[in-house]
Design a protein around this motif. Structure first.
Motif, mmCIF file in Angstrom:
data_model
loop_
_atom_site.group_PDB
_atom_site.id
_atom_site.type_symbol
_atom_site.label_atom_id
_atom_site.label_comp_id
_atom_site.label_asym_id
_atom_site.label_seq_id
_atom_site.Cartn_x
_atom_site.Cartn_y
_atom_site.Cartn_z
ATOM 1 N N ASP A 170 0.598 -1.171 0.025
ATOM 2 C CA ASP A 170 -0.117 0.028 -0.054
ATOM 3 C C ASP A 170 0.878 1.235 0.027
ATOM 4 O O ASP A 170 0.558 2.183 -0.724
ATOM 5 C CB ASP A 170 -0.908 -0.103 1.271
ATOM 6 C CG ASP A 170 -2.107 -1.149 1.159
ATOM 7 O OD1 ASP A 170 -2.357 -1.485 0.193
ATOM 8 O OD2 ASP A 170 -2.518 -1.503 2.264
ATOM 9 N N ASP A 171 1.989 1.152 0.873
ATOM 10 C CA ASP A 171 2.843 2.294 0.877
ATOM 11 C C ASP A 171 3.953 2.212 -0.429
ATOM 12 O O ASP A 171 4.782 1.000 -0.481
ATOM 13 C CB ASP A 171 3.582 2.381 2.147
ATOM 14 C CG ASP A 171 4.581 3.384 2.237
ATOM 15 O OD1 ASP A 171 4.852 4.185 1.118
ATOM 16 O OD2 ASP A 171 4.843 3.669 3.301
ATOM 17 N N LYS A 172 3.834 3.032 -1.344
ATOM 18 C CA LYS A 172 4.725 2.843 -2.555
ATOM 19 C C LYS A 172 6.159 3.448 -2.512
ATOM 20 O O LYS A 172 6.964 3.413 -3.523
ATOM 21 C CB LYS A 172 4.048 3.456 -3.700
ATOM 22 C CG LYS A 172 2.447 2.945 -3.958
ATOM 23 C CD LYS A 172 2.550 1.714 -4.496
ATOM 24 C CE LYS A 172 0.776 1.188 -4.573
ATOM 25 N NZ LYS A 172 0.692 -0.128 -4.869
ATOM 26 N N SER A 173 6.383 3.947 -1.307
ATOM 27 C CA SER A 173 7.780 4.814 -1.114
ATOM 28 C C SER A 173 8.955 3.695 -1.425
ATOM 29 O O SER A 173 9.797 4.359 -2.411
ATOM 30 C CB SER A 173 7.914 5.209 0.597
ATOM 31 O OG SER A 173 6.911 6.097 0.713
ATOM 32 N N ASP A 219 -3.032 7.139 -10.115
ATOM 33 C CA ASP A 219 -2.542 8.198 -9.436
ATOM 34 C C ASP A 219 -2.266 9.253 -10.211
ATOM 35 O O ASP A 219 -2.643 10.590 -10.049
ATOM 36 C CB ASP A 219 -1.366 7.801 -8.532
ATOM 37 C CG ASP A 219 -1.683 6.988 -7.433
ATOM 38 O OD1 ASP A 219 -1.714 7.319 -6.277
ATOM 39 O OD2 ASP A 219 -1.621 5.763 -7.684
ATOM 40 N N GLY A 224 -4.443 11.310 -7.661
ATOM 41 C CA GLY A 224 -4.142 10.364 -6.628
ATOM 42 C C GLY A 224 -2.905 10.624 -5.716
ATOM 43 O O GLY A 224 -2.139 11.508 -5.898
ATOM 44 N N GLU A 225 -2.801 9.952 -4.611
ATOM 45 C CA GLU A 225 -1.585 10.284 -3.618
ATOM 46 C C GLU A 225 -0.189 10.276 -4.339
ATOM 47 O O GLU A 225 0.596 11.133 -3.706
ATOM 48 C CB GLU A 225 -1.708 8.925 -2.547
ATOM 49 C CG GLU A 225 -0.608 8.987 -1.638
ATOM 50 C CD GLU A 225 -0.586 8.083 -0.406
ATOM 51 O OE1 GLU A 225 0.055 7.893 0.268
ATOM 52 O OE2 GLU A 225 -1.621 7.192 -0.825
ATOM 53 N N TYR A 226 -0.008 9.327 -5.125
ATOM 54 C CA TYR A 226 1.286 9.564 -5.807
ATOM 55 C C TYR A 226 1.419 10.301 -7.220
ATOM 56 O O TYR A 226 2.164 9.844 -7.912
ATOM 57 C CB TYR A 226 1.928 8.111 -6.054
ATOM 58 C CG TYR A 226 2.179 7.384 -4.657
ATOM 59 C CD1 TYR A 226 3.033 7.577 -3.638
ATOM 60 C CD2 TYR A 226 0.957 6.535 -4.153
ATOM 61 C CE1 TYR A 226 3.012 6.902 -2.389
ATOM 62 C CE2 TYR A 226 1.171 5.735 -2.886
ATOM 63 C CZ TYR A 226 2.149 6.094 -1.967
ATOM 64 O OH TYR A 226 2.175 5.359 -0.958
ATOM 65 N N HIS A 227 0.538 11.226 -7.406
ATOM 66 C CA HIS A 227 0.748 11.898 -8.704
ATOM 67 C C HIS A 227 1.920 12.654 -8.874
ATOM 68 O O HIS A 227 2.665 12.261 -9.799
ATOM 69 C CB HIS A 227 -0.800 12.924 -8.612
ATOM 70 C CG HIS A 227 -0.580 13.628 -9.867
ATOM 71 N ND1 HIS A 227 -0.024 14.943 -9.973
ATOM 72 C CD2 HIS A 227 -1.295 13.772 -11.077
ATOM 73 C CE1 HIS A 227 -0.003 15.328 -11.047
ATOM 74 N NE2 HIS A 227 -0.916 14.731 -11.865
ATOM 75 N N ASP A 228 2.277 13.470 -7.636
ATOM 76 C CA ASP A 228 3.438 13.972 -8.036
ATOM 77 C C ASP A 228 4.670 13.148 -7.985
ATOM 78 O O ASP A 228 5.669 13.541 -8.702
ATOM 79 C CB ASP A 228 3.551 15.038 -6.722
ATOM 80 C CG ASP A 228 2.574 16.169 -6.797
ATOM 81 O OD1 ASP A 228 1.933 16.676 -7.677
ATOM 82 O OD2 ASP A 228 2.435 16.886 -5.363
ATOM 83 N N ASP A 229 4.644 12.050 -7.288
ATOM 84 C CA ASP A 229 5.814 11.392 -7.466
ATOM 85 C C ASP A 229 5.936 10.692 -8.996
ATOM 86 O O ASP A 229 7.071 10.437 -9.365
ATOM 87 C CB ASP A 229 5.700 10.175 -6.573
ATOM 88 C CG ASP A 229 5.830 10.564 -4.979
ATOM 89 O OD1 ASP A 229 6.765 10.779 -4.471
ATOM 90 O OD2 ASP A 229 4.608 10.604 -4.528
#
Length: 447
Positions: A170-173, A219, A224-229
């Protein structure tokens, strides 16, 4: 006179090709301010969306892109293939590609080629100047030649592929960090050999783009949450391509292309479960895990991506469909696939193609009887275990598409219109002024 002119003398024009696996043209075209280097390449040269192949799967796409012919000639149809007369399957590798690779044509013409990280090229070919195989290869110690290349790649912490399992969390970091590290090492390797090698054709592939798309595309598309990444990762891809372009002299044409497009994934479609529920597929016993477990009464089964095989008498070991009934049974299955709808009523299939429509060549006899090209949002799966539902979701939120692959050619005379993957190889040969017989290709030069 450029650096390479001093090294090589005047032996003809050269091409540096960079693959960006799975990158849709619309992603780059919609953000010229974010991806300024590719925007400049498009403005100063030629660019556009191109079609992929049937099926739009990397294991089949890269053999076709690098040979200029369809899977009926390459003999590679996906991540998992099988021969007639057996239910055994195998993972196609470089030695399974039956058509002539682009770099073989180049070396046969007396020119040099450096080939790095192209999927489905293991084991590395000895007659290429230097080569590290790509996706589906084991470690660098076996995938790279000569020894100097292995040593340098080890020193760069070079990885053949990103650790895709990290994308399941769930955490894509950790996944994002690994993707950047893989991309960085790939760029450093490309940069070194662009500068140092006496090549005529440089052919390198960034595979990590496909991996990022699989786990972060929604995303991007939906903020979504990771759009900027996601955007930050592609800014780096764009910057690296700009730096590589800056290393090339006036006698070298840069090309950038993807092997298929990408879109948001809504549903995974478990096709063998659908076949089972619809009475096409049954198994011997309760514990079915592989193709060899299908029962004699089975009329059809599926392999990824969207490939369907009639359980034909005389071709399959336990074939149940007589040859005389083949056309009627295939037509029946095609009609049912065309009528299959997702949970919201959207048709799963954009189209369903017979093997005669989709494939031609010396190896078309092992082609699937039907191939489904899905509508956007439906990712076609074909395992023999793991799901009791036809429509399901998983850790991925992006999927391949047949349309919207990308092609950039640093030549304003190139015409990237109504083009597809088969046009890439003859275009490279034309740019290099390497003679070839047009009848040997399914595509044509764009210059």
């Amino acid at each position: 006179m450029g650096l390479f002119d001093r090294l090589r003398g005047d032996e003809g024009p050269r091409v540096a090709f960079f693959g960006i696996d799975g990158v849709p043209f619309s992603l780059l075209d919609d953000h010229p301010g974010e991806f300024e280097h590719l925007a400049a390449l498009a403005e100063e040269g030629s660019a556009g969306a191109i079609d992929s192949i049937v099926p739009p799967e990397s294991s089949a796409c890269w053999p076709s892109l690098t040979t200029g012919v369809n899977p009926g000639e390459t003999g590679v149809y996906g991540f998992q293939d099988r021969e007639n007369g057996s239910y055994d399957t195998y993972v196609p590798m470089g030695r399974d590609v039956q058509a002539t690779r682009l770099w073989k044509r180049v070396t046969d013409a007396g020119r040099d080629a450096t080939v790095m990280n192209v999927p489905v090229t293991f084991p590395p070919e000895e007659d290429v100047q230097r080569m590290v195989s790509g996706f589906l290869s084991p470690g660098i110690d076996r995938a790279a030649q000569p020894e100097e290349l292995r040593t340098r790649l080890d020193g760069l912490d070079y990885k053949i592929d990103v650790n895709a399992k990290l994308g399941h969390a769930d955490d894509k970091s950790d996944f994002i960090e690994d993707a950047h590290e893989t991309l960085d090492a790939r760029f450093e390797a490309f940069k070194h050999y662009i500068r140092e090698d006496d090549w005529d054709l440089f052919f390198g592939v960034f595979m990590t783009t496909d991996r990022v798309n699989h786990f972060l595309f929604r995303d991007y598309a939906e903020g979504g949450e990771y759009h900027d990444d996601f955007i930050d990762f592609y800014r780096k891809v764009d910057r690296y391509l700009g730096e590589l372009r800056g290393l090339l002299d006036d006698d070298t044409t840069m090309m950038v292309a993807s092997d298929h497009g990408f879109t948001t994934l809504e549903w995974e479609v478990h096709l063998n479960e659908w076949l089972r529920q619809e009475g096409w597929l049954s198994y011997d016993g309760d514990d079915h895990e592989e193709l060899d477990d299908i029962a004699e009464e089975t009329r059809a089964y599926s392999l990824i991506p969207g490939r369907f095989y009639i359980n034909l008498e005389g071709r399959e070991p336990r074939g149940s469909v007589p040859e005389a009934d083949y056309e009627a049974v295939r037509d029946e299955l095609r009609a049912e696939l065309e009528a299959l709808e997702g949970p919201d009523g959207t048709p799963v299939a954009d189209r369903v193609e017979t093997k005669e429509e989709a494939y031609r060549g010396a190896h078309a006899d092992i082609a699937p009887d039907l191939t489904v090209i899905p509508n956007h949002g439906f990712d076609l799966k074909a395992g023999f275990k793991g799901s009791d539902e036809v429509f399901d979701t998983g850790p991925r939120n992006g999927m391949h598409s047949f349309d919207n692959a990308c092609l950039f050619v640093d030549d304003p005379e190139a015409s990237v219109r109504d083009a597809d993957l088969y046009d890439v190889a003859p275009t490279i040969l034309s740019l290099m002024e390497v003679d070839y017989d047009r009848s040997e290709f399914d595509g044509a030069s764009l210059v």
